[in-house]
Scaffold this motif. Structure first.
Motif, PDB file in Angstrom:
ATOM      1  N   GLN A 257       7.705  -4.716   8.298  1.00 36.89           N
ATOM      2  CA  GLN A 257       6.599  -3.942   7.735  1.00 36.89           C
ATOM      3  C   GLN A 257       6.249  -4.419   6.325  1.00 36.89           C
ATOM      4  N   VAL A 258       4.943  -4.465   6.054  1.00 37.60           N
ATOM      5  CA  VAL A 258       4.435  -4.791   4.722  1.00 37.60           C
ATOM      6  C   VAL A 258       3.593  -3.617   4.238  1.00 37.60           C
ATOM      7  N   VAL A 259       3.909  -3.110   3.071  1.00 42.89           N
ATOM      8  CA  VAL A 259       3.126  -2.041   2.449  1.00 42.89           C
ATOM      9  C   VAL A 259       2.360  -2.639   1.286  1.00 42.89           C
ATOM     10  N   ILE A 260       1.060  -2.385   1.236  1.00 45.44           N
ATOM     11  CA  ILE A 260       0.197  -2.990   0.221  1.00 45.44           C
ATOM     12  C   ILE A 260      -0.575  -1.895  -0.506  1.00 45.44           C
ATOM     13  N   GLU A 261      -0.554  -1.945  -1.842  1.00 40.58           N
ATOM     14  CA  GLU A 261      -1.353  -1.038  -2.663  1.00 40.58           C
ATOM     15  C   GLU A 261      -2.419  -1.845  -3.392  1.00 40.58           C
ATOM     16  N   LEU A 262      -3.664  -1.428  -3.246  1.00 32.75           N
ATOM     17  CA  LEU A 262      -4.796  -2.126  -3.863  1.00 32.75           C
ATOM     18  C   LEU A 262      -5.941  -1.148  -4.040  1.00 32.75           C
ATOM     19  N   ASP A 263      -6.487  -1.099  -5.255  1.00 34.15           N
ATOM     20  CA  ASP A 263      -7.644  -0.239  -5.541  1.00 34.15           C
ATOM     21  C   ASP A 263      -7.441   1.190  -5.039  1.00 34.15           C
ATOM     22  N   ARG A 264      -6.304   1.752  -5.398  1.00 39.17           N
ATOM     23  CA  ARG A 264      -5.968   3.138  -5.063  1.00 39.17           C
ATOM     24  C   ARG A 264      -5.824   3.382  -3.564  1.00 39.17           C
ATOM     25  N   LEU A 278      -1.152 -12.276   1.567  1.00 46.91           N
ATOM     26  CA  LEU A 278      -2.613 -12.201   1.452  1.00 46.91           C
ATOM     27  C   LEU A 278      -3.259 -12.067   2.827  1.00 46.91           C
ATOM     28  N   GLN A 279      -2.805 -12.851   3.778  1.00 50.60           N
ATOM     29  CA  GLN A 279      -3.348 -12.758   5.136  1.00 50.60           C
ATOM     30  C   GLN A 279      -3.093 -11.379   5.737  1.00 50.60           C
ATOM     31  N   THR A 280      -1.929 -10.809   5.464  1.00 50.63           N
ATOM     32  CA  THR A 280      -1.623  -9.473   5.966  1.00 50.63           C
ATOM     33  C   THR A 280      -2.574  -8.440   5.371  1.00 50.63           C
ATOM     34  N   ALA A 281      -2.852  -8.569   4.064  1.00 53.00           N
ATOM     35  CA  ALA A 281      -3.787  -7.641   3.423  1.00 53.00           C
ATOM     36  C   ALA A 281      -5.167  -7.734   4.059  1.00 53.00           C
ATOM     37  N   ARG A 282      -5.599  -8.942   4.337  1.00 51.42           N
ATOM     38  CA  ARG A 282      -6.921  -9.126   4.952  1.00 51.42           C
ATOM     39  C   ARG A 282      -6.953  -8.563   6.374  1.00 51.42           C
ATOM     40  N   GLN A 283      -5.841  -8.689   7.090  1.00 48.36           N
ATOM     41  CA  GLN A 283      -5.779  -8.157   8.447  1.00 48.36           C
ATOM     42  C   GLN A 283      -6.007  -6.646   8.456  1.00 48.36           C
ATOM     43  N   LYS A 284      -5.638  -5.997   7.356  1.00 50.71           N
ATOM     44  CA  LYS A 284      -5.824  -4.550   7.254  1.00 50.71           C
ATOM     45  C   LYS A 284      -7.163  -4.178   6.620  1.00 50.71           C
ATOM     46  N   MET A 301      -2.254 -12.771  -7.563  1.00 45.89           N
ATOM     47  CA  MET A 301      -0.924 -12.301  -7.900  1.00 45.89           C
ATOM     48  C   MET A 301      -0.782 -10.793  -7.702  1.00 45.89           C
ATOM     49  N   ALA A 302       0.382 -10.389  -7.220  1.00 42.81           N
ATOM     50  CA  ALA A 302       0.728  -8.986  -7.031  1.00 42.81           C
ATOM     51  C   ALA A 302       2.224  -8.848  -7.306  1.00 42.81           C
ATOM     52  N   LYS A 303       2.664  -7.605  -7.476  1.00 45.92           N
ATOM     53  CA  LYS A 303       4.064  -7.377  -7.820  1.00 45.92           C
ATOM     54  C   LYS A 303       4.820  -6.812  -6.631  1.00 45.92           C
ATOM     55  N   VAL A 304       5.948  -7.423  -6.319  1.00 45.34           N
ATOM     56  CA  VAL A 304       6.825  -6.917  -5.259  1.00 45.34           C
ATOM     57  C   VAL A 304       7.683  -5.813  -5.868  1.00 45.34           C
ATOM     58  N   VAL A 305       7.486  -4.574  -5.405  1.00 41.10           N
ATOM     59  CA  VAL A 305       8.233  -3.444  -5.958  1.00 41.10           C
ATOM     60  C   VAL A 305       9.352  -2.987  -5.015  1.00 41.10           C
ATOM     61  N   ARG A 337      13.268  -6.992   5.480  1.00 29.92           N
ATOM     62  CA  ARG A 337      12.710  -6.217   6.595  1.00 29.92           C
ATOM     63  C   ARG A 337      11.456  -5.456   6.188  1.00 29.92           C
ATOM     64  N   LYS A 338      11.405  -4.989   4.957  1.00 30.11           N
ATOM     65  CA  LYS A 338      10.230  -4.295   4.448  1.00 30.11           C
ATOM     66  C   LYS A 338       9.875  -4.867   3.091  1.00 30.11           C
ATOM     67  N   VAL A 339       8.593  -5.072   2.862  1.00 28.16           N
ATOM     68  CA  VAL A 339       8.104  -5.557   1.580  1.00 28.16           C
ATOM     69  C   VAL A 339       6.978  -4.651   1.128  1.00 28.16           C
ATOM     70  N   HIS A 340       7.049  -4.243  -0.139  1.00 28.27           N
ATOM     71  CA  HIS A 340       6.009  -3.393  -0.730  1.00 28.27           C
ATOM     72  C   HIS A 340       5.443  -4.133  -1.942  1.00 28.27           C
ATOM     73  N   VAL A 341       4.141  -4.443  -1.904  1.00 25.23           N
ATOM     74  CA  VAL A 341       3.503  -5.170  -3.001  1.00 25.23           C
ATOM     75  C   VAL A 341       2.369  -4.332  -3.574  1.00 25.23           C
TER      76      VAL A 341
END
Length: 344
Positions: A257-264, A278-284, A301-305, A337-341
């Motif tokens: 699982q990838v969790v992405i935060e962008l523009d609230r 980046l491709q995952t973000a675009r897929q969503k 660039m984004a931050k892995v939290v 297993r999980k990435v949050h950016v």
């Protein structure tokens, strides 16, 4: 009323002049609308992201400025690329009066600030890699008293972009500019010894490298081996080799699982093996920031939290930024297993 920039930051730039540099390279001098002037101020070594429509397809490509800011004009230089839709269209069809859409200049392949006048600028260019190097060289010569050394490799004499301007600069600044041409047709490809031999007289300067991947790899390895500090080595890559789907390092943990935060917005996506963040973000459906997509500019660039990711290429972030968790999402593959950016 002047046409404003679009929501995604692209502005209409009219082609003022077309300059044929070689049989397969052309320069476009672009007019920037007055209301966009401030946003299109650039530093030597930066690039534009150009958007054009070719055969009904909306395409984006990044092209470096070959002009210097002091020249008070905006000029990009584009070399024909076999199979390159946009580069070939520009070489074959771009004409005076045509309009291109471009996003404001970006990129970190720039001259450092507060450099002493006795520190040389040493540049290695291969083929069309001369484009941003030319901007850097012109700027260093016009705005400082720094010595400049340029090693320029091409397949043959007919491939040399800016042959005339380089000769003129070398004559005009004979006391500060050294230009060495290398032709593969004469002596084969550039070797590590040739790189070391050219760099040795420079000492502790700043080193800039741009060109085809094999050329850049040779130059980078030779310079590091000769003792050039990594923080003084600046790389600009135009293309990268894609990692095939499903190929990961043995040490990579299978991501789920990838969790992405962008523009609230905060979205979670099931990860598809081999895709970048980046491709995952675009897929969503997220409009994640990106420009060069070669790991050079830092726009994405984004931050892995939470979790971890590895970058295939990183020519934009420094060591401190990487330690803080920043990644270039265009080059990042999950390794947990999980990435949050979080895009900030």
């Amino acid at each position: 009323m002047a046409e404003e920039m679009t929501a995604d930051g692209f502005a209409p730039l009219r082609i003022r002049r077309v300059v044929r540099e070689t049989s397969d390279a052309v320069s476009l001098v672009l007019d920037v609308p007055e209301h966009c002037m401030q946003r299109f101020r650039y530093q030597a070594g930066q690039f534009l992201t150009v958007r054009v429509s070719v055969d009904g397809r909306d395409l984006r490509r990044c092209y470096s400025m070959s002009s210097a800011p002091a020249e008070e004009e905006l000029r990009i230089t584009v070399k024909r690329d076999p199979g390159g839709v946009v580069s070939n269209w520009i070489n074959d069809s771009a004409a005076e009066g045509d309009e291109l859409r471009a996003a404001p200049p970006e990129g970190r392949f720039v001259l450092p600030k507060d450099v002493s006048e006795d520190e040389p600028l040493v540049a290695f260019a291969g083929g069309s890699g001369i484009t941003p190097i030319m901007s850097l060289v012109r700027t260093a010569l016009s705005e400082s008293e720094r010595p400049v050394r340029l090693f320029y490799a091409n397949r043959g004499r007919g491939s040399v972009i800016f042959s005339g301007p380089l000769a003129h600069l070398a004559e005009q600044h004979a006391d500060r500019l050294t230009v060495e041409h290398h032709y593969d047709e004469d002596g084969g490809v550039v070797t590590a010894s040739a790189v070391t031999s050219f760099a040795t007289p420079a000492g502790a300067g700043h080193y800039y490298v741009c060109g085809p991947a094999p050329f850049m790899d040779t130059v980078e390895a030779a310079l590091l081996e000769s003792g050039v500090a990594k923080q003084r080595l600046h790389l600009e890559r135009f293309t990268i080799a894609e990692v095939p789907p499903g190929v990961t390092d043995d040490t990579d943990e299978q991501c789920e699982q990838v969790v992405i935060e962008l523009d609230r917005q905060k979205v979670a996506a099931a990860y598809r093996q081999g895709e970048t963040l980046l491709q995952t973000a675009r897929q969503k459906g997220l409009k994640a920031p990106a420009s060069c997509e070669t790991g050079s500019c830092g726009t994405c660039m984004a931050k892995v939290v939470e979790g971890s990711a590895r970058m295939r290429i990183n020519d934009a972030l420094d060591e401190d930024e990487v330690e803080e968790g920043w990644v270039l999402t265009c080059q990042s593959l999950p390794t947990s297993r999980k990435v949050h950016v979080v895009y900030e």
